[in-house]
Design an enzyme around this catalytic site. Structure first.
Site, PDB file in Angstrom:
ATOM      1  N   ARG A  17       0.830  -1.256   0.047  1.00 28.46           N
ATOM      2  CA  ARG A  17      -0.012  -0.057   0.063  1.00 28.46           C
ATOM      3  C   ARG A  17       1.059   1.269   0.010  1.00 28.46           C
ATOM      4  O   ARG A  17       0.509   2.203  -0.755  1.00 28.46           O
ATOM      5  CB  ARG A  17      -1.001   0.061   1.148  1.00 28.46           C
ATOM      6  CG  ARG A  17      -1.773   1.262   1.419  1.00 28.46           C
ATOM      7  CD  ARG A  17      -2.690   1.581   0.384  1.00 28.46           C
ATOM      8  NE  ARG A  17      -3.574   0.440   0.074  1.00 28.46           N
ATOM      9  CZ  ARG A  17      -4.540   0.209  -0.697  1.00 28.46           C
ATOM     10  NH1 ARG A  17      -5.004   1.414  -1.468  1.00 28.46           N
ATOM     11  NH2 ARG A  17      -5.167  -0.655  -1.209  1.00 28.46           N
ATOM     12  N   ASN A  68      -9.074  -0.604   8.489  1.00 25.34           N
ATOM     13  CA  ASN A  68      -8.122  -1.051   7.666  1.00 25.34           C
ATOM     14  C   ASN A  68      -8.489  -2.080   6.805  1.00 25.34           C
ATOM     15  O   ASN A  68      -7.906  -2.987   6.472  1.00 25.34           O
ATOM     16  CB  ASN A  68      -7.016  -1.507   8.389  1.00 25.34           C
ATOM     17  CG  ASN A  68      -5.530  -1.207   7.662  1.00 25.34           C
ATOM     18  OD1 ASN A  68      -5.025  -2.351   7.202  1.00 25.34           O
ATOM     19  ND2 ASN A  68      -5.092  -0.049   7.630  1.00 25.34           N
ATOM     20  N   HIS A  91      -5.735  -3.354   4.495  1.00 24.53           N
ATOM     21  CA  HIS A  91      -5.335  -2.292   3.573  1.00 24.53           C
ATOM     22  C   HIS A  91      -3.943  -2.148   3.318  1.00 24.53           C
ATOM     23  O   HIS A  91      -3.324  -1.669   2.276  1.00 24.53           O
ATOM     24  CB  HIS A  91      -6.029  -0.965   4.040  1.00 24.53           C
ATOM     25  CG  HIS A  91      -6.383  -0.314   2.849  1.00 24.53           C
ATOM     26  ND1 HIS A  91      -5.754   1.320   2.810  1.00 24.53           N
ATOM     27  CD2 HIS A  91      -7.256  -0.068   1.898  1.00 24.53           C
ATOM     28  CE1 HIS A  91      -6.012   1.812   2.060  1.00 24.53           C
ATOM     29  NE2 HIS A  91      -7.078   1.073   1.396  1.00 24.53           N
ATOM     30  N   CYS A  92      -3.005  -2.069   4.487  1.00 20.80           N
ATOM     31  CA  CYS A  92      -1.593  -1.861   4.455  1.00 20.80           C
ATOM     32  C   CYS A  92      -1.043  -2.729   3.386  1.00 20.80           C
ATOM     33  O   CYS A  92       0.097  -2.401   2.944  1.00 20.80           O
ATOM     34  CB  CYS A  92      -1.029  -1.928   5.577  1.00 20.80           C
ATOM     35  SG  CYS A  92      -1.952  -0.690   7.004  1.00 20.80           S
ATOM     36  N   MET A  93      -1.537  -3.768   3.269  1.00 25.37           N
ATOM     37  CA  MET A  93      -0.595  -5.065   2.560  1.00 25.37           C
ATOM     38  C   MET A  93      -1.081  -5.078   1.244  1.00 25.37           C
ATOM     39  O   MET A  93      -0.496  -5.744   0.257  1.00 25.37           O
ATOM     40  CB  MET A  93      -0.842  -6.396   3.238  1.00 25.37           C
ATOM     41  CG  MET A  93      -2.107  -6.859   3.207  1.00 25.37           C
ATOM     42  SD  MET A  93      -2.197  -8.613   3.898  1.00 25.37           S
ATOM     43  CE  MET A  93      -2.018  -9.408   2.588  1.00 25.37           C
TER      44      MET A  93
END
Length: 342
Positions: free
Chosen positions: A95, A284, A334-336
């Site tokens: 992300r 997230n 969401h971060c990944m």
């Protein structure tokens, strides 16, 4: 905000995807003492997403490619919808390190290659900084390095959220603070002008602070997210004694002033491991074709978060993914992930 002629438009996450990009985990120090289950969590996430769209999985080398393929086979992922790409990375938080795809004035897909410097915190980022250009070349799309006042702009995908129709969410803590300062030369007005040019943004909604334990110093994707062009979900803490209560209330008041539809999303009870509070947040979540995957934490609020998001995305399946292990890496779904629009 100054009037700037846009060169690109970043589509909203819910607009149709060509696929999702993510990087297979390999940096054990991101999950110290708890790395063992992480590849299996990734396998489950890929298995879920591959039911709905193509999943592009970045693997570091041939050995990792073989191990990832074995796990995906064992979890019964639809491997016809999974593509493995051998690309070196420092970490697996795509992300923030991967390209942000946008459309140019002619509607042509372009990979925006923002500068990545590991959240202005860690020294090893130079391999990750090359990722957007490599992905663009693999996908046969042009890559553009955004600059402002002659300097390449540092920007992570987790620090912004857009509705695809001119609005952008971000935080002052992440972009304007002198702590983990990404772009010392850029002012609030400079950011707004750059977002107008490269993302097609007409109005920036600035929130204040992020949640307790956030390693990124204020990423928006743990706080508030667009779920439609005029609807935002924002996390709210009910416990007045909690560290998150006051800053989240302030963010809520700022959002109410926008006159958009604001929907509260609960916070889970504090997730603590090795005496460290971890940034667990239902905000997230990740929106893919036909599905929204949502982090869950073995918490009574899990069902309330899933129910709220199911009401907001009636045309998509809403699937909870157990993230108590994953969030020890200080990020979740969401971060990944990073979406590639059609």
């Amino acid at each position: 905000m100054a009037t700037v002629s846009p060169s690109f438009r970043m589509p909203a996450e819910w607009e149709p995807h060509a696929g999702t990009w993510l990087a297979w985990p390999h940096r054990t120090s991101d999950w110290p003492g708890k790395f063992g289950p992480i590849p299996w969590v990734y396998g489950e996430i890929i298995r879920t997403l591959a039911r709905y769209e193509t999943v592009n999985v970045i693997v570091r080398d041939a050995d990792m490619k073989e191990r990832a393929a074995a796990i995906l086979k064992r979890v019964h992922a639809d491997t016809a919808n999974v593509k493995l790409h051998t690309i070196r990375t420092d970490r697996s938080w795509v992300r923030d390190s991967g390209p942000i795809f946008a459309y140019d004035k002619a509607g042509k897909k372009t990979a925006l290659d923002w500068h990545f410097n590991a959240w202005a915190k860690y020294p090893d980022w130079r391999v990750d900084d090359k990722l957007p250009g490599i992905v663009a070349k693999k996908q046969g799309v042009p890559a553009v390095q955004p600059t402002y006042k002659g300097t390449r702009i540092v920007l992570e995908g987790g620090s912004i959220d857009v509705n695809g129709a001119g609005l952008l969410l971000t935080t002052e803590e992440c972009l304007l603070s002198e702590v983990q300062q990404r772009n010392p030369a850029l002012s609030r007005a400079d950011y707004e002008a750059a977002f107008a040019q490269y993302l097609g943004v007409k109005r920036v909604i600035w929130l204040n602070r992020g949640i307790d334990g956030d390693d990124t110093h204020g990423h928006i994707d743990d706080l508030a997210r667009f779920t439609s062009t005029n609807t935002i979900v924002t996390v709210v803490e009910k416990n007045e004694a909690d560290e998150n209560f006051a800053p989240l209330q302030e963010n809520l008041e700022r959002l109410k002033a926008t006159k958009l539809t604001i929907v509260p999303l609960p916070m889970p009870s504090p997730v603590i491991f090795r005496k460290q509070r971890i940034p667990a947040s239902y905000a997230n979540f990740y929106i893919a074709n036909g599905v929204v995957i949502v982090p869950t934490f073995n918490d009574p609020q899990d069902r309330h978060a899933l129910g709220t998001l199911a009401e907001l995305f009636p045309d998509r399946d809403v699937v909870g993914i157990h993230c108590v292990d994953l969030v020890w890496g200080l990020g979740t779904l969401h971060c990944m992930t990073q979406q590639e629009p059609k």
